[in-house]
Design an enzyme around this catalytic site. Structure first.
Site, PDB file in Angstrom:
ATOM      1  N   TYR A 297       0.852  -1.189   0.000  1.00  0.00           N
ATOM      2  CA  TYR A 297       0.000   0.000   0.000  1.00  0.00           C
ATOM      3  C   TYR A 297       0.888   1.239   0.000  1.00  0.00           C
ATOM      4  CZ  TYR A 297      -3.153   3.672   1.474  1.00  0.00           C
ATOM      5  OH  TYR A 297      -3.849   4.835   1.521  1.00  0.00           O
TER       6      TYR A 297
ATOM      7  N   GLU B  49      -3.693   7.471  -3.829  1.00  0.00           N
ATOM      8  CA  GLU B  49      -3.230   6.208  -3.259  1.00  0.00           C
ATOM      9  C   GLU B  49      -3.180   5.107  -4.292  1.00  0.00           C
ATOM     10  OE1 GLU B  49      -5.756   4.863   0.006  1.00  0.00           O
ATOM     11  OE2 GLU B  49      -7.160   3.943  -1.376  1.00  0.00           O
TER      12      GLU B  49
END
Lengths: 286, 379
Positions: B101, B189
């Site tokens: 991530y 993101e």
């Protein structure tokens, strides 16, 4: 007595020849504020408001000539960050920004720069500050507040007016009322203002008006429990707002559980703060 | 403004972040065509602006062009959390070895940009954050300096990234940071950032949210807004600079200021009613804007009563009253309404309303109580 603004305030209005700037400069003078100068690049040398206020091309010049110690920014969003940097570089120690709709990354950079210089910023997206009877730096209607011993801190505009007005109708007065601004990231937060009110001998009680989004109220609760001896009463707007919905203020959005009104209310209650069910009920808790 | 996955990936690519080969389509035929071009396994992904697409069956793997066509047809017929699927992203299949991530956002509490990274990327990242917060690495960035190289190296070490991947990871992190700054993102993101079995690094999925207040300097990004994914009344409201959110109840609300509007909704609930909407007309609204706002409320069939609460500061109450009378002159059947005007020019405003025989209230509490009564009587 009061915090931030008083009779010694020498106010400079950035954007004084604009519609809002000019109207509110006049309103601030009517509220006894010492408005010493205006700034509009390209309009230096003019006088506005029946020749009462001189206009300068830059903040630096205005500050040198008039000894201004506070600036209020009425400049449109895309030019407002530059106006704040200009006031900071001219050494103005207190800057109040009324403008709404400034991009959040601009404000992060502005704040970071001002922090390094030790300059205080109130706002953006703030209704400003009023010390009734002494000075008003902002757009809060002066006739809805009267001098007194209650300090008011709020993230909202008209909701604050509602509270001030109900206090006045009940014969209660305000030492200073500060609108810290409704945006996600602002120059000064609840804790900064609580610290000032705690130290101000003429503020005896404090009203905190918060709303959903972020964790400013939770952090304020921690600070109150540790460092505030004066009684605090609060109202939190957005108790019934559905999660995930944006309610106008950039700040007022609940994401998941964090930022909800109930979390804020329990944190404040745990710190001994009494919570009003609606804005007009605040005064019954004082 | 939230971007679709395919739009986010277009930005990734522009900032040098590798993405899978693929294309966005709006029909099953096109989907099959893209699958033919890509060859081999592909993944068909619904483009809707809500989370949980995968769990709702909106993301499917396909081995043959026939399968692609079938999946595409089914997904285009779906509605995910109430949103119709108009577009699909058809991407090449990726052999995942590891999921990371990587995101950049604003930390409200600290008032700084923060880079978030975790060695445990993927669909359950929120669960990871809840259960094992130490596995989310937070790196605060000085907004005047930007993300420094050493900080990216520290992140690589903290998420146990093998040294062979450092160089490419640095490029990706730098790209994501530049995207965040240059596009005025409030969130950029990549989840997951995948290391493939072939030892490539690819942004498999991503999410970008752009700051609405910054769209004035990003004309190209503003054009990416997908109006079909939004409530038409909310789109209409934005045109007039109004902030409107549709809610489930019967009492239409028109207020100036977001905080006061929320407090008004709260008070309606406290009095036993249910608000039909949130509507903030903002500061200094003119009569035309008020008319537009009231028109939006009047066009909502759920509305049984209306509460108007104005505390005039910049906003002048007589302007508001003129707007109200203007909007009402346009419609025949109108729900009962309660109007409260306080502050700047309230006297003049109240006179205008009295002339038009409209119900007014003194305090906010009284106004809310009356509105709840009227709404109950109307059904």
């Amino acid at each position: 007595m009061s915090i931030l603004v008083n009779q010694k305030t020498r106010l400079l209005v950035q954007g004084i020849t604009g519609r809002e700037g000019l109207f509110h400069a006049e309103q601030m003078i009517l509220a006894k504020t010492n408005v010493v100068a205006g700034v509009t690049p390209g309009r230096g040398g003019e006088w506005v408001l029946d020749g009462k206020v001189p206009v300068f091309d830059s903040v630096k010049m205005a500050a040198e000539v008039t000894g201004a110690n506070t600036s209020i920014v009425f400049v449109p969003a895309r030019f407002a960050p530059d106006a704040i940097y200009e006031a900071a570089d001219a050494g103005i120690p207190l800057i109040v920004c009324i403008t709404e709709g400034i991009p959040v990354q601009d404000i992060i950079r502005v704040r970071s720069y001002l922090d390094r210089k030790g300059i205080r910023l109130i706002g953006p997206n703030s209704p400003g500050i009023i010390t009734p009877g002494e000075a008003k730096v902002g757009i809060i209607p002066a006739n809805i507040a009267q001098p007194g011993n209650i300090g008011v801190i709020s993230r909202s505009g008209t909701l604050t007016y509602e509270v001030l007005y109900s206090l006045k109708k009940a014969g209660l007065g305000t030492s200073t009322c500060v609108g810290i601004g409704g945006d996600e990231i602002v120059g000064s937060d609840f804790i900064d203002m609580l610290r000032l009110f705690e130290a101000d001998p003429h503020t005896e009680k404090i009203i905190l008006i918060g709303e959903i989004g972020g964790d400013d109220e939770e952090r304020a609760a921690t600070f109150i429990a540790k460092s505030v001896t004066k009684p605090v009463v609060a109202f939190i707007a957005g108790q019934t707002a559905p999660p995930g919905k944006r309610m106008g203020h950039a700040g007022a959005i609940i994401e998941g559980r964090s930022g909800s009104a109930s979390d804020k209310i329990s944190a404040l209650q745990a710190a001994g703060v009494r919570i009003a069910e609606h804005p007009e009920a605040v005064l019954h808790l004082l | 403004m939230r971007l679709h996955e395919y739009q986010s990936k277009q930005l990734f690519s522009k900032y040098g972040i590798p993405i899978p080969r693929g294309r966005v389509v709006s029909s099953a035929d096109e989907a099959r065509q893209v699958a033919d071009e890509l060859g081999g396994r592909v993944v068909v992904k619904a483009q809707v602006l809500v989370g949980g697409r995968g769990k709702a069956g909106g993301i499917r793997l396909a081995k043959t062009p026939e399968e692609v066509e079938n999946h595409a047809r089914q997904i285009l017929d779906m509605s995910i959390k109430g949103l119709a699927v108009h577009k699909l992203l058809v991407d090449e299949g990726i052999n995942i070895a590891k999921e990371i991530y990587l995101g950049v956002t604003n930390d409200r509490a600290v008032r700084l940009p923060v880079v978030l990274a975790s060695s445990e990327g993927g669909m359950d990242i929120e669960e990871v954050a809840r259960r094992t917060p130490e596995k989310i690495i937070r790196t605060y960035v000085d907004p005047l300096l930007g993300l420094r190289e050493y900080q990216i190296r520290d992140i690589a070490v903290a998420i146990d990234l093998p040294k062979d991947y450092w160089r490419v990871f640095m490029g990706i992190a730098r790209g994501l940071w530049s995207l965040y700054v240059e596009c005025d993102a409030t969130l950029a993101e990549i989840n997951p950032l995948v290391i493939t079995k072939e030892e490539q690094v690819v942004a498999l999925d991503g999410k970008v949210i752009i700051d609405d207040n910054a769209l004035f300097r990003h004309v190209d990004l503003a054009e990416m807004r997908d109006l079909s994914a939004e409530n038409p009344a909310e789109v209409e409201a934005r045109k007039y600079g109004l902030s409107y959110v549709k809610l489930a109840g019967k009492i239409g609300c028109l207020v100036n200021g977001a905080g006061l509007a929320m407090a008004t909704l709260d008070l309606i609930k406290l009095c036993g009613g249910e608000p039909a909407n949130f509507l903030d007309i903002g500061g200094g609204a003119c009569a035309e804007k008020v008319t537009a706002a009231l028109r939006i409320i009047l066009s909502d069939p759920d509305v049984a009563a209306i509460l108007i609460n104005i505390f005039g500061g910049i906003t002048r109450c007589d302007e508001v009253a003129r707007g109200i009378v203007g909007a009402l002159s346009e419609v025949k059947a109108k729900p009962p309404m309660v109007i409260r005007l306080v502050g700047t020019n309230a006297e003049e405003g109240r006179q205008l309303l009295a002339d038009a025989h409209l119900v007014t209230a003194e305090t906010l509490e009284e106004a809310a109580e009356k509105a709840v009564e009227l709404a109950a009587g109307g059904c």
